[in-house]
Design a protein around this motif. Structure first.
Motif: not given
Length: 496
Positions: A40-49, A89-93, A453-459, A489-496
């Motif tokens: 895959x080209x990037x992670x993809x999260x389609x559901x709650x984790x 079907x969630x895809x994690x880096x 835990x939150x890291x999985x929410x961004x794949x 993704x790490x920066x996204x998590x930190x900002x959140x």
């Protein structure tokens, strides 16, 4: 049989990835040619984790298996390269690589090819009891795989079943060597008193010797290895333990370049205490065991000078030096073996390995470390030829793709990006460490468990160690474009 095995092991065709191709792809820096063209080209999260399918499967599994340490249930038929796919079907880096134990990616075609051979089928269905009934090709398997990867100066190997088992058997080798020396050499037989006392767990047959480990160390969960593990009480509670010593491990201050004097003094303090313990502990120390980087205990580092000093101490006091490379070995630090960073004047006496090797055991060079009689270092399996065959394929993949060098280069790139984030968000990334150690990188997070835990929410599948560390353990095929995704993704998590 062969065709059935082939259908299970072949890498799935690219068409099977159509469902995961519609990711929102961020603009990433284009580095070297990807090792895995169809990942895959990037992670993809389609559901709650966890998603509904994961929850249902976990509930079913819980009826027959303890799932309290469950991370997620994976669909390995759809996982590829650096990406792990769950049942929803969630895809994690995957920058944790299970537990630092996946070397060259999910569904690696070269490993699948090695698995789909008559040699592997024989090893699986006629699994040899290696001590008594090794296969005719066992020497060839060992020489073309395990010994090709052997640390400098070590030319023999004892194969084992796991990292804990590797350390247990290394400890046994150290004790037998020590008593053999005290007895007068390999040709001196045991005394009648030794024979009798050993059967009632008393001296001299069961001598009061010890293995010295370090505070915050982790060396496994079996009885001997657990007595040298000092990382978390939960591993040790209720289990009888040997009366063995622990020495302090350096608690370095970061950034390293700003605390040169204090860190040097701390390392010298720890070395002095280690030697004092070796000289004075009431149960004589037969060996010192140390991790190049304390992994489970919090990703704690020390300088090459510390390990050089420790090696000098063991030589000076006739104590064996065991380097536990279960987690650091096989390329993760930008060297095939992490202790290669130390530039030792003489090699370790024993080096244990597992995890990314997908097999286990210890290397040694001194012939006297081989017990003087048969059945002293023995069990039914003494390792697993199937896993040794797989390691050979892993080693071939590492060599052909120059993956250790890739890990060193990618690690430098990733560390630079993390340094920038640490300057931008100093509250979130503290005590960044692992510079020059490939992708074996960690930092402290004030809200570590919530962060993981939150890291999985961004794949992103990522792990922790110690009380507050976030640790990176990506595979050897992790490249700069993966690093860009991770940093974003790490920066996204930190900002959140």
């Amino acid at each position: 049989m062969a065709s059935a095995l082939r259908s299970r092991l072949n890498v799935r065709p690219a068409a099977c990835f159509r469902a995961t191709r519609s990711f929102s792809t961020a603009s990433v820096r284009r580095g070297p040619q990807p090792f895995v063209a169809d990942e895959p080209k990037a992670p993809s999260v389609q559901t709650a984790i966890p998603g509904p399918k994961n929850q249902a499967a976990a509930k079913e599994l819980d009826e027959v298996f303890d799932i309290r340490s469950l991370n997620l249930l994976a669909d390995y038929s759809k996982s590829v390269g650096n990406y792990l796919v769950d049942l929803d079907g969630n895809v994690f880096l995957d920058v944790y690589a299970q537990i630092a134990s996946i070397p060259v990616g999910y569904n690696n075609p070269h490993l699948a090819k090695a698995a789909n051979t008559p040699e592997m089928i024989r090893a699986l269905i006629d699994r040899p009891a290696l001590g008594n009934f090794p296969s005719a090709d066992w020497s060839h398997i060992v020489r073309t795989g395990l010994l090709k990867a052997a640390p400098k100066g070590l030319n023999q190997v004892f194969t084992a079943l796991s990292g804990s088992d590797a350390n247990e058997t290394a400890y046994k080798a150290a004790f037998m060597y020590r008593r053999q020396q005290e007895r007068g050499g390999p040709d001196v037989d045991f005394s009648e008193a030794e024979y009798k006392s050993a059967m009632i767990n008393q001296s001299p047959g069961s001598p009061q010797l010890s293995i010295m480990s370090f505070k915050s160390a982790f060396h496994g969960r079996l009885f001997g290895s657990l007595s040298t593990t000092r990382s978390k009480p939960i591993h040790k509670l209720d289990i009888p333990a040997f009366d063995w010593p622990q020495a302090p491990f350096p608690a370095l201050k970061y950034p390293l370049e700003e605390h040169v004097k204090e860190n040097a003094e701390e390392e010298q303090r720890c070395l002095q205490e280690a030697e004092r313990i070796i000289k004075e502990f009431h149960n004589p120390v037969a060996a010192v065991v140390v991790e190049p980087i304390q992994s489970e205990g919090g990703d704690n580092h020390a300088s090459p000078a510390f390990f050089q000093g420790l090696r000098d101490i063991t030589k000076r006091n006739n104590v064996l030096f065991i380097v536990d490379e279960v987690q650091t070995g096989v390329g993760a630090t930008g060297k095939f073996w992490a202790h290669d960073h130390w530039n030792l004047q003489s090699p370790p006496d024993l080096v244990t390995f597992s995890k990314k090797a997908q097999t286990a055991g210890y290397y040694y060079g001194n012939p006297a470390l081989r017990p003087n009689k048969p059945y002293r270092q023995f069990n039914t399996w003494m390792g697993d030829p199937a896993r040794a065959i797989l390691f050979r394929a892993i080693y071939e993949e590492i060599e052909s793709k120059d993956l250790v060098r890739n890990t060193a280069i990618t690690g430098d790139y990733l560390y630079g990006g993390l340094e920038s984030l640490a300057k931008k968000y100093p509250h979130a990334i503290q005590n960044l460490r692992g510079k020059g150690q490939g992708t074996f990188i960690a930092w402290d997070s004030p809200n570590r468990d919530e962060f993981l835990v939150k890291a999985k929410s961004v794949g992103v599948n990522i792990g922790g160690s110690g009380a507050s560390a976030v640790r990176l353990r990506p595979m050897l095929i992790f490249q700069q474009h993966h690093a860009d995704i991770l940093l974003e993704k790490l920066e996204t998590l930190i900002k959140a």
